[in-house]
Write an enzyme that holds these catalytic residues in place. Structure first.
Site, short mmCIF file in Angstrom:
data_model
loop_
_atom_site.label_atom_id
_atom_site.label_comp_id
_atom_site.label_asym_id
_atom_site.label_seq_id
_atom_site.Cartn_x
_atom_site.Cartn_y
_atom_site.Cartn_z
CG HIS A 1 1.70 75.55 24.00
ND1 HIS A 1 2.13 74.16 25.11
CD2 HIS A 1 2.63 76.32 24.55
CE1 HIS A 1 3.47 74.20 25.17
NE2 HIS A 1 3.66 75.45 25.08
CG ASP B 1 0.00 71.18 19.28
OD1 ASP B 1 -0.22 71.94 20.10
OD2 ASP B 1 1.14 70.57 18.69
N GLY C 1 17.82 71.40 17.15
CA GLY C 1 17.87 71.75 18.56
C GLY C 1 17.49 73.81 18.49
CB ALA C 2 17.54 76.34 16.16
CG LEU D 1 14.87 76.50 13.22
CD1 LEU D 1 16.09 77.27 12.34
CD2 LEU D 1 13.69 77.63 13.02
CB SER E 1 16.88 69.77 12.62
OG SER E 1 17.01 69.14 14.51
CB SER E 2 13.51 65.98 15.08
OG SER E 2 12.61 66.54 15.63
CG ASP F 1 7.31 69.56 14.92
OD1 ASP F 1 7.00 70.65 15.25
OD2 ASP F 1 8.44 69.03 15.43
#
Ligand code: ADP
Ligand code: MG
Length: 384
Positions: A33, A35, A122-123, A125, A127-128, A172
């Site tokens: 938190h 960023d 949704g882990a 990591l 993926s989006s 991300d």
């Protein structure tokens, strides 16, 4: 995975793809938190990715396929329209296309698109972001455009912020774009600067995914966001030159304590000390001091637990267990918190068997199974 993609592409579209783009998921190594508070974050690209295959079509139709979620082909084109329900995943590549068209992509013909992935969705990591980056580099190449890595990251973020509608930061996409084996990606969110720092070559990260998220996770994020903003406003009443919360000091927070609520003060302490831990992490990595790096991860989790209050019983239990497990340097929650996953930084001697002890203890305590897998630091987005 590349062979699997070619195979799937062939069986869906009857020929091999012209272009293949690959982009990895990421872990947030430290910087929780920080960023949106003008601080810094360290992330790592991992050796799990999404692979996107693309070919031009004779007509101007679009077809999308993924072997995750649904095997059904989603058709469209030539106008970009947002999808709902089972077709929602297409919004990620469509958002990318939208961002690319704004940069002059000549979309004169249609395309066939297929994705395969070994990156869990949704882990925590991301993926989006992997989907966005693999699509961005692939579409660019297919239509004759190429972009710098930071620009690819910006395209992915634009897709997620403006088209999909998720107000994520730049972490991300930057990590998926600039990640590199044996390196971490350092993001200075105040200066908007992304760089790489050399990392320990033999470290393995283990992900312990609780698969549980607080039902109110989105509103909890915005409550924290608001508390940070109010803490900054309180700080600025006395220190007008502080422009972001992460720039403050613990001393300054103590001085203005009477202007802050208990929550605001605790959030501020977390953000300020977490930002210092990211700096400290860079220093100990440069010195090759892996033990201290592990301790900083544990300290980060402690701060999230006591001051940011975004951990859960499950995450705390896992970190406690891991902190006394052999071959583990350190562990902390990764990502936004209020559920999700813990990462453990381990040496290569840590085995799935060691992981199983933690999993068994977790099951005894919470009656639930964890997803446990190891990841190593990998390379960022590329054309294959
Ligand atoms: P994460 O933490 O994994 O990024 P998000 O909710 O941000 O979780 O993004 C997950 C979404 O990204 C999925 O619901 C889907 O729409 C899209 N996505 C991720 N991986 C794939 C995939 N392999 N195929 C199709 N869509 C995917
Ligand atoms: Mg995401």
């Amino acid at each position: 995975m590349k062979d699997l993609l070619i195979d799937r592409f062939r069986s869906v579209y009857g020929r091999a793809p012209d272009i293949i783009g690959r982009a990895p998921g990421r872990i947030e190594v430290i910087g929780n938190h920080t960023d949106y508070n003008g601080g810094t974050v360290l992330g790592a690209a991992i050796n799990h990715s999404i692979y996107v295959g693309l070919s031009l079509r004779e007509d101007n139709c679009w077809q999308f396929y993924t072997n995750d979620l649904s095997e059904k082909i989603v058709s469209g084109g030539p106008e970009i329209k947002k999808r709902k329900g089972a077709e929602e995943w297409v919004n990620y590549p469509l958002g990318v296309l939208d961002a690319l068209i704004r940069r002059g992509l000549p979309l004169d013909r249609g395309f066939d698109f297929a994705a395969v992935s070994d990156l869990p969705i949704g882990a925590g990591l991301s993926s989006s972001a992997a989907m966005e980056l693999a699509a961005a580099i692939g579409f660019g190449k297919l239509y004759g455009m190429s972009f710098e890595l930071v620009e690819l990251a910006a395209i992915g973020r634009e897709a997620e912020n403006n088209f999909v509608g998720v107000p994520c930061g730049i972490l991300d996409q930057s990590v998926s774009a600039l990640g590199k084996r044996e390196n971490l990606v350092h993001i200075d969110c105040k200066e908007n600067e992304v760089s790489r720092i050399g990392f320990f070559p033999d470290v393995v990260f283990w992900v312990f995914n609780t698969k549980k998220k607080h039902a109110l996770v989105d509103s909890l994020y915005s409550v924290r966001h608001g508390e940070c903003q109010r803490a900054l406003a309180g700080l600025q009443e006395v220190y007008p030159n502080v422009s972001f919360l992460a720039e403050g000091t613990v001393e300054q927070i103590d001085t203005v304590a009477s202007r802050l609520s208990g929550e605001e003060k605790r959030r501020a302490i977390h953000v300020v000390t977490e930002n210092l831990r990211v700096h400290e992490m860079c220093r100990v990595i440069a010195e090759g001091d892996i033990e201290s790096a592990g301790k900083l991860l544990l300290a980060s989790h402690e701060s999230s637990r006591n001051f940011f209050e975004n951990t859960t019983e499950e995450l705390d239990f896992l970190v406690e267990q891991l902190s006394v497990t052999e071959n583990v340097y350190g562990a902390r929650l990764t990502g936004g918190g209020f559920g999700g996953a813990v990462i453990a930084m381990t040496n290569e001697a840590f085995t799935a068997g060691d992981g199983k002890t933690v999993t068994a203890n977790y099951k005894k305590m919470f009656g639930q199974d964890l997803d446990v897998f190891s990841v190593t630091v990998g390379d960022g987005v590329e054309l294959l």
